[in-house]
Scaffold this active site. Sequence first.
Site, mmCIF file in Angstrom:
data_model
loop_
_atom_site.group_PDB
_atom_site.id
_atom_site.type_symbol
_atom_site.label_atom_id
_atom_site.label_comp_id
_atom_site.label_asym_id
_atom_site.label_seq_id
_atom_site.Cartn_x
_atom_site.Cartn_y
_atom_site.Cartn_z
ATOM 1 N N SER A 309 0.711 -1.078 0.153
ATOM 2 C CA SER A 309 -0.008 -0.001 -0.058
ATOM 3 C C SER A 309 1.024 1.310 -0.111
ATOM 4 C CB SER A 309 -0.928 -0.017 1.147
ATOM 5 O OG SER A 309 -1.848 -1.059 1.350
ATOM 6 N N GLY A 346 -1.927 -0.282 -3.704
ATOM 7 C CA GLY A 346 -0.809 0.573 -3.671
ATOM 8 C C GLY A 346 -1.203 1.833 -4.212
ATOM 9 N N GLU A 395 -6.669 -3.002 -7.762
ATOM 10 C CA GLU A 395 -7.391 -2.820 -6.406
ATOM 11 C C GLU A 395 -7.212 -1.874 -5.758
ATOM 12 O OE1 GLU A 395 -6.618 -6.861 -4.790
ATOM 13 O OE2 GLU A 395 -6.755 -7.791 -6.622
ATOM 14 N N SER A 396 -7.780 -0.530 -6.148
ATOM 15 C CA SER A 396 -7.269 0.808 -5.637
ATOM 16 C C SER A 396 -8.419 1.243 -4.497
ATOM 17 C CB SER A 396 -7.217 1.621 -6.843
ATOM 18 O OG SER A 396 -6.117 1.300 -7.738
ATOM 19 N N GLY A 397 -8.518 0.433 -3.620
ATOM 20 C CA GLY A 397 -9.440 0.768 -2.588
ATOM 21 C C GLY A 397 -9.234 1.951 -1.777
ATOM 22 N N CYS A 550 -10.182 5.493 29.115
ATOM 23 C CA CYS A 550 -9.342 5.682 30.332
ATOM 24 C C CYS A 550 -7.936 4.817 29.963
ATOM 25 C CB CYS A 550 -10.138 4.828 31.407
ATOM 26 S SG CYS A 550 -11.955 5.482 31.812
ATOM 27 N N TYR A 591 -10.562 1.304 5.808
ATOM 28 C CA TYR A 591 -10.043 0.727 6.805
ATOM 29 C C TYR A 591 -10.758 1.070 8.407
ATOM 30 C CZ TYR A 591 -7.120 -1.080 3.488
ATOM 31 O OH TYR A 591 -6.424 -1.825 2.188
#
Length: 718
Positions: A309, A346, A395-397, A550, A591
């Site tokens: 990536s 990537g 696959e350019s998410g 916390c 993500y």
Amino acid sequence: MPAVACVEAAAPPPGYGFAWDGAPPAPGAYPRGASTTEGGGDPTAAEYSSPWSTDLSAALYRIDGWGAPYFCVNAAGDIAVRSHGAATVSPQEIDLMKVVKKASEPKAAGGLGLRLPLLVRFPGILKHRLESLHAAFDFAIRSNGYGACYQGVYPVKCNQDRYIVEDIMEFGLPFDFGLEAGSKAELLLAMSCLTRASRKALLICNGYKDEEYIALAVIARRMDMNTVIVLEQAEELDTVVETSQRLGIRPVIGLRAKLRTKHSGHFGATSGEKGKFGLTAAQILSVAQKLQRLQMLDCLQLLHFHIGSQIPSTALLSDGVGEAAQIYCELARLGAAMRVIDVGGGLGIDYDGSQSGGSDMSVGYGLLDYANAVVRAVMFACDRKHVRHPIICSESGRALVSHHSVLIFEAVSSTTTKAEPLSSIGPNFAYLLEELADDARSDYHNLRAAAYRGEYESCALYADQLKRTCIDHFKGGILGLEHLAAVDGLCELVAQELGVADPVKTYHVNLSIFTSMPDFWAIGQLFPIIPIHHLDQRPGVKGILSDLTCDSDGKVDRFIGGQSSLPLHDLGRGGVGGGGYYLGMFLGGAYQEALGGLHNLFGGPSVVRVSQSEGPHGFAVTLASPGPSCADVLRAMQHEPEVMFESLKHRAEECSTGVAVSCALARAFDSMPYLVGSCADPDCASDGDHTDGMGGDSDGSGCCVCGEEEGEEWTCSV
């Protein structure tokens, strides 16, 4: 150093007698030029000329770097969203503060009554990103004379949200855009969505696979989906062959190559010879030979690889694609019916606005640069080997979905680490200092003498020694709390005089870092975080952000541009005033939602989908969903909120507390775990009400909301 000398209880030496009320001295009195602005000011903002302007805010926060062409500052000092990119005209811009106001104001005032934090999604940006990606490849293919087409897929792991995936399928329909899955659940999701897509759209099946996964993929092939089973491990081939023969379906097979090319940094860990996935050269040959023996070599049609990536430069990209293209040509030479090269992910985005390839936070290229590098590298290798140009898949998410989501949260208060001014301790602070134990009092007298002589380095040493000695005395019970406070105040004043005081304020934000920014906590990923309003005013404070959890890790103290603090506006008197102070985290659409956890049982944010409209407000909310309630997050951890409520209600009855307590418990279970912010509806009995009146304009339509009807689950009566 007059301000230090004034703590002398007796008459000071000549030249040092003056009245002092404990306040810091005026600007310019410091020997080394330290600022007296509360919180230390912000030297970065101070570098800019006065008066302040929205252009200066855009430069200070690098908005034109990471935000273009989707985000800018409007004349009102608010962040404006440009859903059509550079083609957006001024009347089409969406004022982000108006969206927050619409979402968070009470329903009685025309709002949606949602509580913050708030995730705002802009499907228009998503559409523009997909169209721009396809246009870049289309231009590169035509300008280079490439003999095939581009056909992308969206890796659903980047964000599996239903509406995002469905939007991508809708927007990608003219381009035969497909999906990539990496698990059985993702495969089922992809198969369902692809029933409404072009039959040419690719379904790429990646990840570790068992017989059940492969059977699903083969079934998808039987359902006339353009399914490719990508072998990540050599041993998967036997399961693919056996399962496909059992089901009577001839599969289409791809190989993931383990390239030698890799890049440094966190995101390069999945590439190179020691990468997690992929087949070595020897394994690729073995698979091809086995398929040939089985008379299935024609099933091998795709080569896949992944450099990592956030590929930082087109030079590295070209190197990796060139290596993979050679493998593709060799497979074609061996007799495989190759037709697709999948360059994987990537395609990076510029998180920090620097447009450089020197870190994981930026990239030194744009969409067209990326497309040209891929097309030319594949074309060069294929032309040399006289191999037909393959379909190019990516696959350019991250590049697709990052920009379209903005996380909005409120700063509810701020604190500083500096000690209270000596005047707040009382008029006898000098006598408190004289009551210190002998060694500490000696340090105090040495500090005072050094101040008279102007020996500033000695002042710093004596102040540090005095503070450490007094802390030890306090721990040993020798020193009282008043004495410790007096010493802290004195040492803070010395630090301010010397210009070494910590000027950073802590802004307490209504957010969980672990839930909404997990990559910041886990891998140090930085996201642009800026105020979304008041950008026509100079930020006068340097701040870090502390969340509600916390946990000491629940803070943001690193920001883009290598900064350890963020320029912010003062929350106090003369600062932002009433109405709340709102910050936005940008470029977090990939993500973060799937990776976020339930630390401290803080769930996800409320969500709205916002589209540009022609009404007076310029936008319409097409979907609004309240964030998970306390009952929802408890249920996610296997608790039974209904049983818990009944037991608490029974205890309330035993204690004769009345119906008000039961009603309060019911509201608590049904509300979000976060704080009630400035604009939240305090009278709303449930965050789970169905929400109507969606439009930013009065006639908004197309509403769809998740939630429970009020009172359906919790009964207050006793």
